[in-house]
Design a protein around this motif. Structure first.
Motif, mmCIF file in Angstrom:
data_model
loop_
_atom_site.group_PDB
_atom_site.id
_atom_site.type_symbol
_atom_site.label_atom_id
_atom_site.label_comp_id
_atom_site.label_asym_id
_atom_site.label_seq_id
_atom_site.Cartn_x
_atom_site.Cartn_y
_atom_site.Cartn_z
ATOM 1 N N THR A 81 57.115 -16.551 -14.077
ATOM 2 C CA THR A 81 56.237 -15.374 -14.087
ATOM 3 C C THR A 81 54.951 -15.710 -13.352
ATOM 4 O O THR A 81 54.460 -16.848 -13.403
ATOM 5 C CB THR A 81 55.923 -14.881 -15.512
ATOM 6 O OG1 THR A 81 55.236 -15.909 -16.192
ATOM 7 C CG2 THR A 81 57.153 -14.499 -16.277
ATOM 8 N N LYS A 82 54.467 -14.729 -12.630
ATOM 9 C CA LYS A 82 53.233 -14.898 -11.860
ATOM 10 C C LYS A 82 52.507 -13.559 -11.927
ATOM 11 O O LYS A 82 53.128 -12.522 -11.649
ATOM 12 C CB LYS A 82 53.613 -15.234 -10.413
ATOM 13 C CG LYS A 82 52.528 -15.915 -9.621
ATOM 14 C CD LYS A 82 53.055 -16.227 -8.223
ATOM 15 C CE LYS A 82 51.946 -16.519 -7.290
ATOM 16 N NZ LYS A 82 51.599 -17.862 -7.071
ATOM 17 N N GLY A 83 51.245 -13.608 -12.315
ATOM 18 C CA GLY A 83 50.462 -12.365 -12.422
ATOM 19 C C GLY A 83 51.131 -11.355 -13.347
ATOM 20 O O GLY A 83 51.093 -10.151 -13.081
ATOM 21 N N GLY A 84 51.780 -11.845 -14.397
ATOM 22 C CA GLY A 84 52.396 -10.951 -15.373
ATOM 23 C C GLY A 84 53.771 -10.431 -14.965
ATOM 24 O O GLY A 84 54.437 -9.749 -15.732
ATOM 25 N N GLU A 85 54.193 -10.753 -13.734
ATOM 26 C CA GLU A 85 55.491 -10.261 -13.250
ATOM 27 C C GLU A 85 56.517 -11.397 -13.276
ATOM 28 O O GLU A 85 56.169 -12.552 -12.987
ATOM 29 C CB GLU A 85 55.313 -9.796 -11.801
ATOM 30 C CG GLU A 85 56.138 -8.584 -11.450
ATOM 31 C CD GLU A 85 55.952 -8.211 -9.974
ATOM 32 O OE1 GLU A 85 56.955 -7.898 -9.329
ATOM 33 O OE2 GLU A 85 54.807 -8.288 -9.481
ATOM 34 N N THR A 86 57.754 -11.072 -13.611
ATOM 35 C CA THR A 86 58.800 -12.103 -13.624
ATOM 36 C C THR A 86 59.596 -12.052 -12.327
ATOM 37 O O THR A 86 59.979 -10.985 -11.864
ATOM 38 C CB THR A 86 59.746 -11.897 -14.827
ATOM 39 O OG1 THR A 86 58.958 -11.970 -16.010
ATOM 40 C CG2 THR A 86 60.816 -12.980 -14.900
#
Ligand code: BTN
Length: 264
Positions: A219-224
Motif C-alpha cells: 500500500t502506498k498513499g492509502g492505495e493498495t
C-alpha cells in the motif's frame, strides 16, 4: 551448554585485523537507542553494542522487536561513513547479506531476504534489520548510521507472544554459540563494507531475494497495489511491474507475498 555473550570470546573469534570496539550489555532498552546516546560522546566508527536482552527492542514502522533474554542476538553497529554514498538502505542491504552469509555457513536451511529488511528461514522471519541515522544539527549532514540486527537464535516457538509464534522462527544452530555467530556477522559486514562495490553487493542481495519474480502487493498513499517484483536497483529500491502495466520504484515500505497484508 551455557551460551553467555562474552566480549573476550567474541574478540577471540573475530578477524584479528578488525578494529571494532565491542560493548556487551546484559539488558538494555534498545541497542540502537543506546548507541545513539553514545554518538553524543563521540563514539568511534565501528562501535558495536550487543545485548543479551532488550526491553524496548524496536523494528521498522514503530513495531516492537521481541528480544527475550539469553536466546537471541540484538546488536547495533555504528558507522561514521566517509563513503556516505552508502546510504542507510544500502547498509540494510549489506547487513542482510552479512547475516545470510553467516546463516548459510551454520544452517542446513537456506536463508531468504524479504525486501528490504527481513530474513526468513522456511517461510518464517528469523531476523530483522533496522538502520537509522542521525544528522549534524547545524549542517543537516548525516554523520552517524546505526545498523541494528535482531536474530532469533534459540528462542522456542512457545515463547514468542501471540501471533508472533506463527510468523517467527529461530535458527537453532548445531554446536554454534552466539559469540561465534556475532563474530561472523561482524566479520562479514566488515568485508562487505570495506571491499564490496554496489554492483556485487546488490547481485548477492538479489541472489537471496524471495520476492523477485513473485506477485506482491503493497500500500502506498492509502492505495493498495499489486504487481510483479522484477528487480532491485543499485540503491536497493524494489522495482515492481504493476498490473496496469506501469513500473513503480519502491524506496521503502513493506511488501507482501501471497495473501499477507503489506504496509507501504
Ligand atoms: C524489524 O524487524 O523491523 C527490524 C528489527 C530490528 C531489531 C534490532 S535488535 C537490535 C537493534 N535494536 C533495536 O531496538 N532494534 C534493532
Amino acid at each position: 551448554m551455557a551460551d553467555n555473550i562474552i566480549k573476550e570470546e567474541i574478540l577471540s573469534f573475530i578477524d584479528k585485523a578488525s578494529s571494532y570496539d565491542v560493548i556487551v550489555l546484559k539488558t538494555v532498552n534498545s541497542t540502537n537507542s543506546y548507541i545513539k546516546k553514545l554518538t553524543k560522546d563521540d563514539a568511534p566508527h565501528e562501535t558495536v553494542v550487543i545485548a543479551d536482552k532488550q526491553t524496548e527492542g524496536r523494528g521498522r514502522l514503530g513495531r516492537e522487536f521481541f528480544s527475550p533474554e539469553g536466546t537471541g542476538i540484538y546488536m547495533s553497529i555504528l558507522l561514521k561513513p566517509d563513503k556516505i554514498s552508502l546510504n542507510p538502505s544500502l547498509l540494510t542491504v549489506a547487513a542482510g547479506v552479512a547475516v545470510c552469509r553467516t546463516i548459510k555457513s551454520i544452517s542446513k536451511t537456506p536463508p531468504a531476504i524479504k525486501w528490504v529488511n527481513d530474513i526468513f528461514l522456511s517461510g518464517k522471519k528469523v531476523c530483522g534489520i533496522l538502520a537509522e541515522s542521525t544528522a549534524d544539527s547545524k549542517t543537516g549532514t548525516i554523520n552517524n548510521i546505526i545498523v541494528g540486527i535482531g536474530l532469533n537464535v534459540t528462542t522456542p516457538s512457545s515463547v514468542f507472544p501471540g501471533k508472533l509464534s506463527d510468523i517467527a522462527v529461530s535458527l537453532f544452530p548445531e554446536n554454534t554459540i552466539r559469540n561465534k555467530i556475532i563474530a561472523n556477522i561482524i566479520d562479514e559486514f566488515k568485508r562487505i563494507y570495506d571491499f564490496c562495490d554496489k554492483e556485487c553487493l546488490i547481485e548477492e542481495y538479489k541472489s537471496y531475494s524471495c520476492v523477485l519474480g513473485k506477485k506482491i502487493s503493497f500500500t502506498k498513499g492509502g492505495e493498495t497495489f499489486a504487481g510483479i517484483a522484477t528487480d532491485i536497483n543499485m540503491e536497493g529500491n524494489l522495482i515492481v511491474k504493476l498490473e496496469n502495466g506501469k513500473t513503480i520504484t519502491l524506496k521503502s515500505g513493506e511488501v507482501s507475498l501471497g495473501s499477507e497484508n503489506f504496509v507501504g
